[in-house]
Design an enzyme around this catalytic site. Structure first.
Site, short mmCIF file in Angstrom:
data_model
loop_
_atom_site.label_atom_id
_atom_site.label_comp_id
_atom_site.label_asym_id
_atom_site.label_seq_id
_atom_site.Cartn_x
_atom_site.Cartn_y
_atom_site.Cartn_z
N TYR A 150 0.82 -1.25 -0.14
CA TYR A 150 0.09 0.06 -0.06
C TYR A 150 0.94 1.15 0.00
CZ TYR A 150 -3.34 3.57 1.60
OH TYR A 150 -4.13 4.58 1.83
N ASP A 245 9.42 2.96 -0.79
CA ASP A 245 8.35 3.61 -0.04
C ASP A 245 8.70 3.09 1.38
OD1 ASP A 245 6.36 4.33 1.44
OD2 ASP A 245 4.77 3.62 0.19
N LYS A 277 5.04 9.14 8.69
CA LYS A 277 4.66 8.39 9.76
C LYS A 277 5.56 9.05 10.79
CE LYS A 277 2.28 4.65 8.09
NZ LYS A 277 0.80 4.57 8.70
N1 PLP Z 1 2.96 4.18 2.11
C1 PLP Z 1 3.13 3.30 3.17
C2 PLP Z 1 3.87 2.15 2.96
C3 PLP Z 1 2.23 3.16 4.19
O1 PLP Z 1 2.10 2.27 5.01
C4 PLP Z 1 0.96 4.55 4.19
C5 PLP Z 1 0.08 4.51 4.98
O2 PLP Z 1 -0.24 3.51 5.69
C6 PLP Z 1 1.10 5.40 3.19
C7 PLP Z 1 2.09 5.24 2.16
C8 PLP Z 1 0.36 6.53 2.92
O3 PLP Z 1 0.44 7.44 3.89
P1 PLP Z 1 -0.66 8.29 4.53
O4 PLP Z 1 -1.59 7.38 5.31
O5 PLP Z 1 0.15 9.17 5.31
O6 PLP Z 1 -1.16 9.05 3.24
#
Ligand code: PLP
Length: 448
Positions: A150, A245, A277
């Protein structure tokens, strides 16, 4: 199966949930919070300190979600709070450059393989912008991602695999145009052959491959040894960018994220990295960064447009900077020890209750997959989907009733903080055997 304790113990949360449902779709501002995956009433949290949450009914929970990762130092950390209060006293947003955003960017550049970084407000914004930049830099359109990873709710990444490997994908949700996901390839995680095949067929059209540096969004499914290095090398061979990511893993699994854990060992270096985060210290802050030549394509230095009213917000960057400066090697060593202890205790309790299961760890993130039959390894989303979520629901609610707040979904990582000390861990360990027995008593998939 009843999923809630007696009504008077959740009365305030239930009342707030009813009010919320009247004014907000599903009663929540992010879907997983609604408890749809586990049933029952979501707990409305009123306050938190250290490793503990307190809900609207005054019930206390050991928090194993930590706001889905950010709260590395626990809730309401006194030094982070003091820094934030001091920042707030000087105003909350100016729409101009500020000192803390320079210092946060320097901190990130100093710890990770990125040469330059751009601050944004959410992980979604970070991955969306990184992909636009990769497309702008390469002049190509295709994006490769993995099923079960995700990256936020970016149109082109809310894609489901097409009819065969290496075929272009289809929208994963209504509202995403086929044109957006038509330029995305979705492959099985940890599958080198699928990656080879996709690049053999489409290599000269692929702008980037984006992957969670160590996935936590299908439960914890770490990369097989050498997988990230293989991805980086494959991208380089085809002139595509490797986008790692680290929104979830960055500054959580080590001082520099997953790259710090195995990148240095295996020799992989991403072209672009996304963060979020932990680097926001509990506030909306995220970032993307990478090679100087790639980042140089970004507006106003280059032609690829990207912007944000609250980007680099002084309160959020102060919270993030203070958190990162407090996140020493000792902090990570302590969280690693706590995670090992809880992963082992969870494994033991499930074994003793006779629940076929796997507890998988990626750094200090871990999760438990509960099955009906023994499974050797969860390597990708298909493996993860073979779990019996009814068992997790029963496990989750038993833990919740005993005052332990786990992720309200079987497809999520469990998170700890430096505030999870021995006394807190004891409370979790004590709750595990009854939860494991509840999981054992849940119906098998075929019996439902
Ligand atoms: N990338 C990863 C690996 C994530 O776990 C998340 C959210 O959990 C995101 C991107 C998206 O981040 P946000 O919820 O701050 O938009």
């Amino acid at each position: 199966m009843s999923t809630d304790p007696p009504a008077h113990l959740t009365a305030e949360s239930a009342a707030l949930f009813a009010r919320a449902q009247a004014v907000t779709p599903g009663g929540v501002n992010s879907p997983v919070r609604a408890f749809n995956a586990v049933g029952g009433t979501p707990r409305f949290i009123e306050r938190a300190a250290g490793a503990l949450l307190v809900d609207a009914d005054g019930r206390e929970y050991v928090d194993l979600v930590c706001s889905w990762g950010p709260m590395l130092l626990g809730h309401a950390h006194p030094e982070v709070q003091a820094a934030v209060q001091e920042a707030v006293s000087r105003g909350t947003s100016y729409g101009t450059p500020t000192r803390p955003e320079v210092e946060l960017a320097e901190e990130i550049v100093g710890r990770t393989p990125v040469d330059k970084v751009r601050l944004v407000s959410s992980g979604t914004e970070a991955t969306m912008s990184a992909i636009r930049l990769a497309r702008g830099f390469t002049g190509r359109d295709l994006v490769v991602k993995f099923a079960g990873c995700y990256h936020g709710h970016v149109d082109s990444l809310l894609a489901a695999a097409g009819s065969g490997l290496a075929t272009l994908s289809v929208p994963g949700t209504p509202g995403v145009p086929a044109a957006s996901t038509g330029a995305t390839l979705v492959l099985p995680y940890n599958d080198r052959e699928a990656v080879e095949a996709a690049f053999a067929e489409h290599g000269d059209a692929i702008a980037c491959l984006v992957t969670e540096a160590s996935p936590g969004n299908m439960g914890v499914v770490p990369p097989l040894p050498g997988f990230n290095a293989f991805l980086a090398e494959t991208c380089a061979r085809h002139g595509a960018l490797f986008v790692s990511d680290e929104v979830m893993t960055g500054f959580r699994v080590s001082r520099s994220g997953q790259w710090g854990l195995d990148g240095a060992v295996e020799g992989w270096t991403p072209d672009l990295v996304t963060f979020g985060k932990v680097m926001g210290g509990g506030f909306p802050a995220a970032a993307f960064g990478g090679r100087a030549d790639v980042m140089g394509m970004l507006s106003p230095e280059g032609p690829v447009y990207q912007a944000g009213t609250l980007s680099g917000n002084p309160v959020a960057t102060t919270a993030g900077l203070t958190t990162l400066r407090l996140a020493t090697d000792e902090v990570y060593a302590g969280i690693d020890r706590a995670a090992d202890l809880l992963a082992e205790a969870t494994d033991k309790a499930l074994s003793e209750a006779g629940v076929p299961h796997l507890v998988q760890s990626g750094g200090n993130m871990f999760s438990a997959f509960l099955f009906d039959d023994e499974v050797a390894e969860v390597r990708d989303f298909d493996d993860a989907s073979s779990q019996n979520v009814e068992r997790y629901k029963a496990f989750f609610h038993s833990m919740l009733d005993q005052g332990v707040y786990l992720p309200p979904s079987a497809y999520e990582a469990w998170f700890l903080s430096s505030a999870h000390d021995d006394a807190i861990l004891d409370r979790v360990v004590t709750a595990l055997p009854a939860a494991a027995r509840a999981a054992a008593a849940a119906p098998a998939r075929g019996d439902r």
